[in-house]
Every structure is written in structure tokens, then in C-alpha cells.
Design an enzyme around this catalytic site. Structure first.
Site, short mmCIF file in Angstrom:
data_model
loop_
_atom_site.label_atom_id
_atom_site.label_comp_id
_atom_site.label_asym_id
_atom_site.label_seq_id
_atom_site.Cartn_x
_atom_site.Cartn_y
_atom_site.Cartn_z
N ASP A 287 2.41 4.59 1.75
CA ASP A 287 2.90 3.29 2.15
C ASP A 287 3.91 3.52 3.28
O ASP A 287 4.23 4.65 3.63
CB ASP A 287 3.51 2.55 0.94
CG ASP A 287 3.56 1.05 1.15
OD1 ASP A 287 3.58 0.30 0.18
OD2 ASP A 287 3.54 0.63 2.34
C1 GLC Z 1 4.27 -2.51 3.26
C2 GLC Z 1 3.59 -2.74 1.93
C3 GLC Z 1 2.13 -2.40 1.93
C4 GLC Z 1 1.53 -2.69 3.30
C5 GLC Z 1 2.17 -1.72 4.28
C6 GLC Z 1 1.64 -1.95 5.71
O1 GLC Z 1 5.52 -1.94 3.05
O2 GLC Z 1 4.18 -2.15 0.78
O3 GLC Z 1 1.50 -3.18 0.89
O4 GLC Z 1 0.12 -2.49 3.27
O5 GLC Z 1 3.59 -1.81 4.28
O6 GLC Z 1 2.03 -3.21 6.15
#
Ligand code: GLC
Length: 743
Positions: A287
């Protein structure tokens, strides 16, 4: 023609569901191509494939930091996210395939969670429709729109199970139940990935957030997750496995720790379970800077070690952390990681770029005409309206206040009655609030007087008087209230789960006028609304329904569509009950209203305000006493249930005056196990349309794994004994048949 196309879309979904329920495995010949390319790549170029950077979405549209564009040119960055629209993607892909040494195309990812341009209900809302084909269609349309705008990877489905509505990200998932969560995860993966990866109406799915992110302590986002392995494997883990087995091509690690180790550096999760137990062949992405954040977790001293821990655990791609780019060469030189690990990670990424057909045609997702014809098409809006109204849950309907009558004078009250900006909810992709239909818009042509009454937040009651005057002068009040869209989603946990501001006070004042008050809720989480539940005449839970919200809500208010939604998550009476969920254990002192010395509160009942699986209709349904048949295999003298299904039959009747759909739910209870078992668990459902007076006999089939669990020795399987098999219209309204299953 329009209807035909929409029906064809639905038929496609039916076919899809049966087609690709297989885990992703590389197509024949792909590995030879990947290995040939890997052999030519430098270490920097391999590490570039493990690097993912965001572009930015400025007020005038997408932008990219000059440094990242140079990283693309040098091969140091092989993947981008948050970059979409054909023109922008084409230019960036051109840099990659015309200005780099090996011309390796880029992946383009984006959070297409519940629609790209045509916005569908938030996933928690869609989960309320208990219609897997509708959910798959929604994901398929989202993929087709995203893929028409240059994208080939979505960071969805989010499959985190959660019992805590304080957590803002409940809006992104499928609610509290594991079995339903698994079925919905499968439907969403099938919808996003379509018939075949590489088709221009399909994108790579990304199962997130692996794992157990929804169990954040106290419902506070990013907080610690701590639970027994049994509970983890039985309750939180299955939806990730279901998504992987449905063919998901990628997995995203979660921010939280599991068993003391952050998921992004957790080899038990990323290699032992994901790779070795499940055989996952796609790639794992972190993430957003979750790799870097392991320094804060305190399991490693610095970012370089975070990269080593991640690669050794099984992480293939670093989202926005630039750790792999900055440190992996040094770690390799120091022997902290191995060349073959880097090669294998790059191989997994390159495989999927080949699967998407990007080497044959890097611009295949960049077709202006397709983009123009696909985004917000009439068929997509029609599908969104249908999925949206299926997601609406009728929580109360006293005195048959609903459906509204055409000749009624309506006082349309509330801050969300004519508000476009909130309707697309959080995680709304490239959705545009201006494309939305509000409730006022959906009720055009009705005899409506609209007064806002108050804001969503704040203490200003100066608008109450005008609202009350409109109510007194009307036949019925429709009050549209709720949260702000950004009060749920990431980093949006609440300690209170009531209606914000003075909205509840306004509703209660409206109820005092003596007029029927229909409350329309718009929210991203279960709300504690006992006063409204007691005083309102009717209540519709509409979540955030997206682009066609107003039309879908009007279809239900008018009776054009008879609501059939059922709650995918319990609604507490108060935040003090949290977590409250249907599949609890019995405990040694189960609740007994006549005894103080039982599991209870002194200031509140145990039961939620509205239970899992609950929802009303404009008609009523009745159930026969269910029957069950255990058929042992003929030659199975040992009567081993494990080889035989159990069938449950029940007859459902529409005992009302209008046609309607019932969601018949099947729950099971193992009365005595080697470990404690829930008092009921959902193991099946059937949604059935019945004309007034019509009856249908439904047959459910339970396979042995449906009754399996992690026994005392932590092996998964069934145990002999007595089981209650329950069927009904909600988790708390069932009829039971007891069976004995031999070993
Ligand atoms: C965010 C979220 C994740 C998302 C990623 C990209 O922090 O936790 O669900 O896909 O970043 O935007």
C-alpha cells in the site's frame, strides 16, 4: 436497442461467473517471453519494474513530476498510478516505449472502487443488493470504463471484513460476514478481470488490504490488529483466498501488523499462506508507502532494512516508497537480498504486462473513440440505476407510508435532498458530481416543496422553521439526511456514529408535526439512529448510490421498484455496543433478560437496532418449516458426512399484495464442536421474485466444507454431531430444522 444491450450485459455476467473461477496462472508461452526479456535487463531496469509512482491530478487535469518522467525514461520507474484519460496515458506510455532502452510498457493503476466515470453504489451499499450478478456487472462496467481511459489495473476489490462501523473504510467492503464477503469478492474479481486479461474491457484486479485491515483496534484506521490465528483464518482470511482463487492477478499489502509483524514485511502472510498454501502466481504490491512505514512500526531500523524485509517476505512492487529504487542494489551487494528474488519479482510484474498484451500494443487501452463512447454511456447509467435501487434497504414502513402516491404534496427536506457533491461517496474514481441525479431531480414532476432545513454539520437551526412550515403544508415529508461523503473512507474513523450536526433534531421536530416522515439516509457506515427508528414513519437506507442516486431513490419512493436490499452489516443502537454482529458465540452465560448474571449491558439491550440480513419489502413473505436431507454416499457404510451434501428445502410465499423479491438466507449452527462455534453463520442465500400469493420451494445444498472449521488441533474439517439449519428473511428471523451428521 438500449434494453437489448443492457440485457446482453447481464447475460455476459452470467456467462462470466461460470467461466473464470480459476486462480491466475501464466498463459502458455508467457514465461519464455518474460525470461528472454529478463536476460537483457540490467539490475536497474529490473528494479524499475518493482517501482510504482503516482502522478498528480491537478485542478486542470493530470500532471506528472518531472523527476518521475525522467525515471520512466531511465527505466527506474516501470509503473504509474492515478494517471488516466487516454491523452495523458498515451504520452506517458510513449515515453516508456519510445525513449527507453528496452521499451518496456508501463502499467497504469487507479482506485476504481465503485465505478470510474459512471459511479455505482459504494461497495457496502452494493453488498446490500445480495445480487452477485449485479455486483459483477457493476465491476465489469467500471473496468470497461477504466480500460477505455488508458487504465489496465484497479486497486480493488477491497475485501476486508469488519465489524466496526467506527472504521471509515467499511464503506469500501462487503460488511461483516465472511461467507457473503467471499462471494462478493469473487463477483468483483470476475467483473474487473472479465473474460480474459488483455481484453479492452478488463483490468487487473488487486485484492486488498491483505490482511485483516478491517480489524483495526477501536475502529481507528491504521491501528493495530491482534487476533488468534484461528479467528484470523476463520473470519478474516477467507475473502482474500476467495479473490485469489477467483483469479485475482495482484494483491496489495495492508498498513497494519498481523501477529506483531507489519503485513508488508510479513513472510507468513505473503509467502507461507499466499504463495505456498494458495499457489498465488500474480504479484504483490505494497500500500502507499506502507514499506517505509515499517520504520514507524518499529520492526526495522531504517528504510533500507524495510526493503530487505519486504523483498524477503514476498513483496514484488513498492508503491510510492522508492525504497527498492534507492536501496535494493546496495542490499544485493551486501547479500541481504538475492538476485533471484529480484528476478522473480520482476518476472511476476512482466508476466502480467505480457498477459495484458502491452508488449504487442502498448497503446491498446488508449483509444479516444472508445473512451468517448464508453464513459457514462446510456447503458451504463441504466445499469447504475438498476444496481443502485437494488442496493436500497427499506428499514421501516409504518402505515404503508411508502410507496408515495402521485397526488401527494411532498415536503422535501434536508441537506442531502438536492446535493450533488456527496452522492458519489468516497473513493469515487474519476466520477463527476455534476453528472449525478439528486433526489430532487429524481422527483421532478411530483408535487414537491423543497426546504433544506439545516446543513449536514454544524449547530445552525435557523432553517428549521421553514422546513416545519413546509411539512405542515404537505401530505408527507421526505427528509434526506446523512453524513458527508468524506466522513467515511480512508482516514475517516468516527467515535460517534450518529447523524452529524442537528439533522436528527430536525427529523424529530418534523415528526412532531404529525405528518408521515420518510427518512432517506445517505451514509458510508451503519449509523446509530434509535430515535429516528422510533419516530420516523419510514426509513430508507440508500448509502452513497452514485451517479443515478436520485432516479434509483425515486424508483423506490414511487413504488416503481419494490426494495429488496438486505443489510450486509449490523446497525448498532449505540456506539457503545460496537462491535455488534450476528454471528457471535453463545458464551457460558448467554443473554437472559430475566437474569442480571448473563452477558448483557445494564443500560442497553444486546440486540442491534437492525440486524445483519434485515430489510423490508412493500409486500410480505412467509416461510414453511424447512426440511433437511442428509444423503450419504451409497457405498459409504461409515456414513462419513464429509462425502455427502446436505440439502435443505423451504417454501417461500408472497403473502402480500404486490410482487416483490425475497432474499431467503440459510444459516447453520454446529451445536457442539471441539471449539466454540457461532450461534449462526450464513452459508447460502437465494433471491427470488414472487407474485402476490405465489409460492416457490427453494433447495439449498450444503457441502462439507460449508460446515468445516478450524478444529481444536487447528486442522480444517467437519465434526459429527447435531446442526441447526436455519432459513429466513434475516439473521434474526429464521425457521430451524435440526439434523444429525455422522462422522
Ligand atoms: C491508499 C489506500 C489504498 C489505495 C492506495 C492507492 O492509501 O490504502 O486502498 O489503493 O493508497 O491510492
Amino acid at each position: 436497442m438500449k434494453k437489448l444491450t443492457y440485457l446482453f450485459l447481464l447475460f455476459q455476467m452470467f456467462l462470466l461467473g461460470s467461466l473464470n473461477a480459476q486462480p491466475y496462472k501464466p498463459s502458455p508461452g508467457i514465461d519464455a517471453k518474460v525470461n528472454a526479456l529478463l536476460a537483457k535487463m540490467t539490475l536497474d531496469e529490473k528494479i524499475g519494474q518493482l517501482t510504482l509512482y503516482t502522478t498528480d491530478w491537478g485542478s486542470t487535469g493530470p500532471t506528472i513530476r518531472e523527476g518521475y518522467k525522467n525515471d520512466i525514461r531511465s527505466g527506474a520507474c516501470g509503473n504509474l498510478f492515478n494517471s488516466h484519460t487516454v491523452g495523458f496515458v498515451r504520452e506517458l506510455q510513449r515515453v516508456a516505449v519510445e525513449e527507453t532502452r528496452l521499451k518496456i510498457p508501463l502499467l497504469f493503476g487507479f482506485d476504481v472502487i465503485h465505478g470510474y466515470k459512471t459511479i455505482f453504489p459504494i461497495p457496502l451499499g452494493e453488498a446490500a443488493c445480495w445480487d452477485l450478478e449485479a455486483i459483477e456487472l457493476s465491476a465489469h462496467i467500471a473496468a470497461a470504463e477504466a480500460a477505455s481511459a488508458g487504465l489496465n489495473w484497479t486497486f480493488a476489490p477491497m475485501v476486508d471484513i469488519t465489524r466496526d462501523p467506527r472504521w471509515g473504510r467499511v464503506m469500501e467492503g462487503a460488511g461483516e460476514d465472511t461467507w457473503l464477503g467471499c462471494r462478493i469478492a469473487e463477483a468483483r474479481v470476475h467483473g474487473f478481470q472479465g473474460k480474459k486479461l488483455g481484453n479492452t474491457d478488463a483490468v487487473l484486479a488487486c485484492v486488498k488490504h491483505y490482511a485483516a485491515y478491517g480489524a483495526a483496534t477501536a475502529g481507528r484506521d491504521y491501528n493495530t490488529v491482534d487476533m488468534s490465528e484461528r479467528f484470523f483464518r476463520e473470519y478474516y482470511l477467507p475473502p482474500y483466498k476467495a479473490a485469489v482463487q477467483a483469479g485475482a492477478a495482484t494483491v496489495m499489502t495492508s498498513f497494519n501488523e498481523y501477529d506483531g509483524v507489519p503485513a508488508t514485511g510479513n513472510k507468513y502472510l505473503l509467502t507461507n499462506i499466499l504463495r505456498n498454501e494458495w499457489g498465488f502466481k500474480g504479484f504483490v504490491v505494497t500500500d502507499y508507502t506502507s514499506m517505509n512505514e515499517m520504520v514507524n512500526h518499529g520492526v526495522i531500523a531504517d528504510e533500507k532494512e524495510a526493503g530487505e524485509l519486504s523483498l524477503n517476505a514476498g513483496v514484488d512492487m513498492d508503491m510510492q516508497g522508492s525504497i527498492y529504487q534507492r536501496f535494493l542494489k546496495q542490499s544485493l551487494k551486501q547479500g541481504k537480498v538475492l538476485q533471484k528474488q529480484i528476478d522473480e519479482a520482476a518476472r511476476r510484474v512482466l508476466r502480467l504486462k505480457f498477459e495484458l498484451g502491452l508488449f504487442d500494443d502498448p497503446y491498446k487501452f488508449c483509444n479516444e473513440e472508445r473512451q468517448k463512447a464508453t464513459l457514462l454511456s446510456a447503458d451504463h447509467r441504466k445499469a447504475a440505476r438498476d444496481v443502485s435501487r437494488k442496493s436500497i434497504v427499506l428499514l421501516k414502513n409504518d402505515k404503508n407510508a411508502l410507496p408515495l402516491q402521485r397526488n401527494q404534496k411532498i415536503a422535501l427536506i434536508g441537506p442531502l435532498a438536492d446535493n450533488k457533491s456527496e452522492l458519489i461517496g468516497n473513493w469515487n474514481g474519476a466520477g463527476n458530481a455534476d453528472d449525478c441525479i439528486t433526489v430532487a431531480g429524481g422527483l421532478q414532476g411530483w408535487n414537491v416543496t423543497q426546504v433544506k432545513g439545516c446543513d449536514i454539520e454544524g449547530t445552525d437551526k435557523s432553517g428549521f422553521e421553514a422546513a416545519l412550515a413546509a411539512a405542515r403544508n404537505a401530505d408527507v415529508v421526505v427528509a434526506v439526511v446523512g453524513e458527508k461523503a468524506m466522513m467515511s473512507g480512508e482516514a475517516a474513523s468516527r467515535t460517534e456514529i450518529t447523524l452529524p450536526g442537528v439533522q436528527e433534531e430536525l427529523i424529530l421536530e418534523l415528526c412532531k408535526t404529525g405528518k408521515p416522515v420518510v427518512v432517506v439516509l445517505m451514509n458510508g457506515r451503519p449509523l446509530a439512529i434509535p430515535q429516528i427508528a422510533q419516530n420516523a414513519t419510514a426509513i430508507l437506507e440508500t448509502w452513497w448510490l452514485g451517479t443515478e442516486a436520485g432516479n434509483a431513490i425515486a424508483d423506490v419512493l414511487s413504488g416503481t421498484y419494490n426494495p429488496a436490499g438486505r443489510l450486509p452489516m449490523s446497525f448498532p443502537r449505540s456506539v457503545g455496543q460496537v462491535p455488534v454482529f450476528y454471528n457471535e458465540r453463545n458464551t457460558g452465560r448467554p443473554y437472559n433478560p430475566d437474569s442480571k448474571w448473563t452477558s448483557r449491558y445494564i443500560d442497553e439491550v444486546n440486540a442491534p437496532l437492525y440486524p445483519f440480513g434485515f430489510g423490508l419489502s412493500y409486500t410480505t413473505f412467509s416461510y414453511s418449516q424447512p426440511t433437511a436431507t442428509v444423503t450419504y454416499a451409497a457405498n459409504d457404510a461409515s456414513k462419513r458426512f464429509a462425502k455427502s451434501p446436505v440439502t435443505v428445502q423451504v417454501t417461500v410465499t408472497n403473502s402480500g399484495k404486490v410482487a416483490g423479491e425475497e432474499v431467503a438466507q440459510l444459516y447453520v449452527r454446529d451445536l457442539v464442536g471441539s471449539v466454540t462455534r457461532p450461534v449462526r453463520e450464513l452459508k447460502g442465500f437465494q433471491k427470488v421474485m414472487l407474485q402476490p400469493g405465489e409460492s416457490k420451494t427453494l433447495t439449498f445444498t450444503l457441502k462439507s466444507e460449508d460446515l468445516g472449521f478450524y478444529r481444536r488441533n487447528m486442522t480444517f474439517g467437519t465434526e459429527p454431531g447435531e446442526y441447526d439449519l436455519m432459513v429466513g428473511g434475516s439473521s434474526q428471523d429464521v425457521k430451524t430444522v435440526r439434523v444429525r451428521l455422522e462422522k
